[in-house]
Design a protein around this motif. Structure first.
Motif, short mmCIF file in Angstrom:
data_model
loop_
_atom_site.label_atom_id
_atom_site.label_comp_id
_atom_site.label_asym_id
_atom_site.label_seq_id
_atom_site.Cartn_x
_atom_site.Cartn_y
_atom_site.Cartn_z
N UNK A 110 7.08 0.82 2.40
CA UNK A 110 6.94 -0.63 2.28
C UNK A 110 7.46 -1.16 0.94
N UNK A 111 7.59 -0.28 -0.04
CA UNK A 111 7.94 -0.72 -1.39
C UNK A 111 9.39 -0.41 -1.78
N UNK A 112 10.11 0.32 -0.92
CA UNK A 112 11.42 0.83 -1.32
C UNK A 112 12.48 -0.24 -1.53
N UNK A 113 12.32 -1.40 -0.91
CA UNK A 113 13.35 -2.44 -1.01
C UNK A 113 13.12 -3.41 -2.17
N UNK A 114 12.09 -3.16 -2.95
CA UNK A 114 11.78 -4.06 -4.07
C UNK A 114 12.18 -3.41 -5.40
N UNK A 115 12.64 -4.24 -6.30
CA UNK A 115 13.03 -3.75 -7.62
C UNK A 115 11.80 -3.32 -8.41
N UNK A 116 12.02 -2.54 -9.46
CA UNK A 116 10.92 -2.11 -10.32
C UNK A 116 10.24 -3.31 -10.97
N UNK A 117 11.04 -4.34 -11.26
CA UNK A 117 10.47 -5.55 -11.85
C UNK A 117 9.49 -6.21 -10.89
N UNK A 118 9.87 -6.29 -9.62
CA UNK A 118 8.97 -6.88 -8.62
C UNK A 118 7.72 -6.02 -8.44
N UNK A 119 7.90 -4.68 -8.43
CA UNK A 119 6.77 -3.78 -8.22
C UNK A 119 5.83 -3.75 -9.42
N UNK A 120 6.29 -4.25 -10.55
CA UNK A 120 5.42 -4.32 -11.73
C UNK A 120 4.77 -5.69 -11.87
N UNK A 121 5.15 -6.60 -11.02
CA UNK A 121 4.58 -7.95 -11.03
C UNK A 121 3.34 -7.94 -10.14
N UNK A 122 2.16 -7.80 -10.74
CA UNK A 122 0.94 -7.61 -9.97
C UNK A 122 0.63 -8.83 -9.10
N UNK A 123 0.93 -10.00 -9.58
CA UNK A 123 0.69 -11.21 -8.78
C UNK A 123 1.51 -11.18 -7.50
N UNK A 124 2.78 -10.79 -7.62
CA UNK A 124 3.64 -10.66 -6.45
C UNK A 124 3.12 -9.57 -5.51
N UNK A 125 2.73 -8.46 -6.10
CA UNK A 125 2.26 -7.32 -5.32
C UNK A 125 1.03 -7.69 -4.50
N UNK A 126 0.05 -8.32 -5.15
CA UNK A 126 -1.18 -8.67 -4.45
C UNK A 126 -0.94 -9.65 -3.31
N UNK A 127 0.03 -10.51 -3.49
CA UNK A 127 0.30 -11.54 -2.48
C UNK A 127 1.15 -11.04 -1.33
N UNK A 177 -2.94 -13.85 6.29
CA UNK A 177 -2.38 -12.65 5.66
C UNK A 177 -3.29 -11.45 5.93
N UNK A 178 -2.67 -10.28 6.11
CA UNK A 178 -3.43 -9.07 6.37
C UNK A 178 -4.22 -8.65 5.13
N UNK A 179 -5.40 -8.13 5.34
CA UNK A 179 -6.23 -7.67 4.23
C UNK A 179 -6.80 -6.27 4.45
#
Length: 636
Positions: free
Chosen positions: A89-106, A65-67
């Motif tokens: 990069x973030x426009x296709x994700x729901x606000x719920x996904x964008x607020x999920x920090x675990x998902x975001x970091x991964x 994964x890129x870092x």
């Protein structure tokens, strides 16, 4: 008078010291660092409008994964463009996904803990996306990845190039940025390999070795072995793939850097107000990076200030205060106001102390604060005259006598307006020159024709091109009795080799005027003498403390007074057909030091370059000039 001295580059860095979850909970977004970087870069837009770039490092990433992430763009809207590209990069994700920090970091790019931004003004004239910072050096070992940007211009690239080739390297590009990246990358490789050997001695294997390296890399070792040979003014910023962050300032303190640290962030910028506004801070909250010092944050978030290079005699750039930096800084505002205020007496003398028929104005926009200072100085002088006149009235002055005295005031108008920008697609000489004359417009009928003196102040006069092609021509339309052009800076006589690459002496109107005086008075022998003296200076061994290189070009100005040079400048720059008397008033070098006592880097005006590299380049500049103008004499 024209904006041919451009801004230096700007840098911005942020290191988040808490997990992204912390910022999501406290500030409502894990993008806290990204958003703050955007503000810091926009607040430094004055420092570079040719390009911009940002980089980010994600600490918690798995192999595959890129870092390290980077975005760059060219043009005056580059800051907006690079951040817009990040957010795509973030426009296709729901606000719920964008607020999920675990998902975001991964899953999402630029969701990191380290952020670095750069605003570019080219000091070399080279353009193209490949020249836009940050620069990136890749490797499969996280700790060997290096991303770097900076506000700098190095004067001894030939020496560094030779050092790299002596090591067996074969650099692909001959530029200070690229060579610095490769040299620092080479030293980073050695530091990683040193830790690799130490890890093996401890019996570690495989990924345990990697973890040991990432926890024990000492960026101070890298910086000490990289920066020891560089000559120039710089603030270098960088981050590694394993999470090290650093910024180092040159040992002469030529280029500026300020930082702020609390329990949430470490932030660094080229200007103090940027940090104040972005993080809602007081002046006293912010510290200045000292000469030769580095701010280092390791991957664990531990901060340290380390003395990498021995400090030299300070030569903080005075032009940072006059022009480069934003005037919203508390101290810079006061300094610029003082620069204008202390020009009161020479300006009064230029208008024969006739304040009744003198209008003060300025060239937008960086001279505005100096203009206020000049107004304050005029007001103080007029108020003192009022006191004298009132005291002389006796016991029973008439209302008319009193009124005639108290109505005396400073007259000021906004005379000049920056109107259009010359379009570069018009290249035909006559058309281009005609357009240049309309860069500024005027406020018509704002003075009494043939009665009022017009005083116009700017921060500096460099080439004189705009003065000749636009300013004097358009001010003459108002038919003032006299035009007094005022510079809040002294005469610019020498190039700046630490920020703006303007190597040719003949670009400066002061130099050209001095050459004209030498020829008029039959003193051409002086040019030959200076030429020979410059060659002797360049023959001196490099870095010889007992016999340091000197600026032999300074001798060219010694036979003439400032006023003599000023009169010749006006004679050379006066547009054809203009009859209005014109006088130049420059700040004195003593006045500069009085207004800006803590920034003694005055090489633009005095030729006192703080480094051997600067001295070598100015001597070479005169040699280049002389050999171009007198090719046969130079061969004799």
């Amino acid at each position: 008078m024209e904006k041919n001295i451009h801004e230096d580059c700007g840098v911005a860095m942020i290191r988040l010291l808490k997990p992204l979850e912390y910022y999501q909970e406290k500030y409502g977004t894990w993008m806290y660092g990204l958003n703050k970087l955007y503000l810091m870069m926009e607040k430094q837009h004055n420092r570079g409008q040719e390009g911009a770039g940002l980089a980010s490092v994600k600490l918690s990433s798995e192999p595959g994964n890129e870092y390290m992430f980077r975005e760059r763009a060219e043009g005056k809207n580059a800051v907006t463009e690079i951040f817009a590209n990040v957010h795509k990069h973030y426009k296709d994700f729901s606000q719920e996904k964008l607020s999920d920090v675990s998902f975001v970091k991964a899953n999402l790019p630029f969701a990191g803990e380290l952020y670095m931004g750069h605003l570019r003004y080219s000091t070399t004239g080279k353009s193209g996306l490949s020249y836009v910072h940050p620069f990136l050096r890749r490797n499969n070992w996280k700790a060997k990845n290096l991303c770097m940007c900076g506000n700098f211009n190095m004067t001894n690239i030939e020496d560094i190039f030779e050092k790299l080739t002596d090591q067996g390297q074969c650099p692909r590009i001959y530029s200070d940025t690229y060579l610095l990246l490769e040299l620092m990358g080479h030293r980073l490789d050695r530091e990683v390999e040193r830790n690799f050997v130490d890890a093996q001695k401890l019996g570690l294997t495989k990924r345990d070795i990697t973890h040991y390296i990432e926890e024990h890399v000492q960026m101070s070792n890298v910086l000490k072995t990289t920066m020891e040979d560089f000559d120039g003014g710089y603030v270098i910023c960088g981050q590694t793939g394993s999470g090290e962050m650093f910024s180092i300032r040159d040992p002469w303190a030529i280029r500026p850097a300020f930082y702020y640290i609390d329990d949430e962030i470490v932030a660094l910028a080229s200007e103090r107000p940027v940090l104040q506004t972005t993080f809602d801070l007081e002046c006293e909250d912010i510290k200045e990076l000292q000469p030769g010092q580095a701010l280092i944050v390791n991957r664990r978030g531990e901060c340290s200030l380390q003395q990498i290079l021995e400090p030299k005699e300070r030569a903080d750039c005075s032009f940072e205060r006059i022009y480069f930096s934003r005037g919203s800084d508390r101290d810079i505002y006061k300094e610029r106001e003082q620069l204008g205020r202390q020009l009161t007496e020479p300006v009064l003398k230029a208008v024969d102390y006739n304040t009744t028929h003198t209008v003060l104005s300025y060239i937008p926009n960086t001279a505005e604060v100096a203009f206020y200072g000049l107004i304050h100085g005029f007001k103080e002088w007029i108020d003192a005259r009022k006191v004298e006149q009132l005291s002389a009235l006796g016991d029973n002055p008439s209302p008319d006598e009193l009124y005639n005295i108290i109505r005396q005031d400073v007259r000021s108008e906004k005379v000049a307006w920056k109107d259009i920008k010359l379009r570069t697609f018009i290249t035909e000489g006559t058309s281009r020159k005609d357009l240049a004359s309309h860069v500024y417009d005027i406020t018509y009928e704002c003075i009494q024709p043939y009665k009022d003196n017009l005083v116009i102040i700017d921060d500096s006069i460099v080439r004189g091109t705009t003065l000749k092609e636009s300013i004097l021509r358009i001010l003459d339309r108002l038919h003032p009795k006299k035009i007094v052009v005022v510079s809040s800076a002294p005469q610019i006589r020498y190039p700046d080799y630490y920020g703006i690459d303007m190597p040719r002496l003949e670009e400066f109107c002061v130099f050209r005027a001095t050459i004209a005086l030498i020829r008029e008075r039959g003193m051409e022998h002086l040019l030959k003498e200076i030429y020979e003296a410059c060659k002797k200076e360049l023959e001196k061994p490099k870095n010889d403390a007992k016999n340091p290189i000197k600026n032999a070009v300074r001798a060219i100005y010694k036979p003439f007074t400032v006023d003599e040079i000023n009169r010749k400048i006006i004679e050379m720059l006066r547009p054809e057909g203009m009859t209005t008397p014109v006088e130049l008033v420059f700040q004195s070098v003593e006045g500069l030091h009085n207004a800006i006592p803590k920034h003694r880097g005055d090489w633009y005006f005095t030729g006192n370059y703080p480094t051997p590299g600067g001295m070598r380049l100015v001597n070479q500049a005169f040699i280049n000039y002389y050999e171009h103008v007198h090719p046969t004499l130079s061969e004799a």
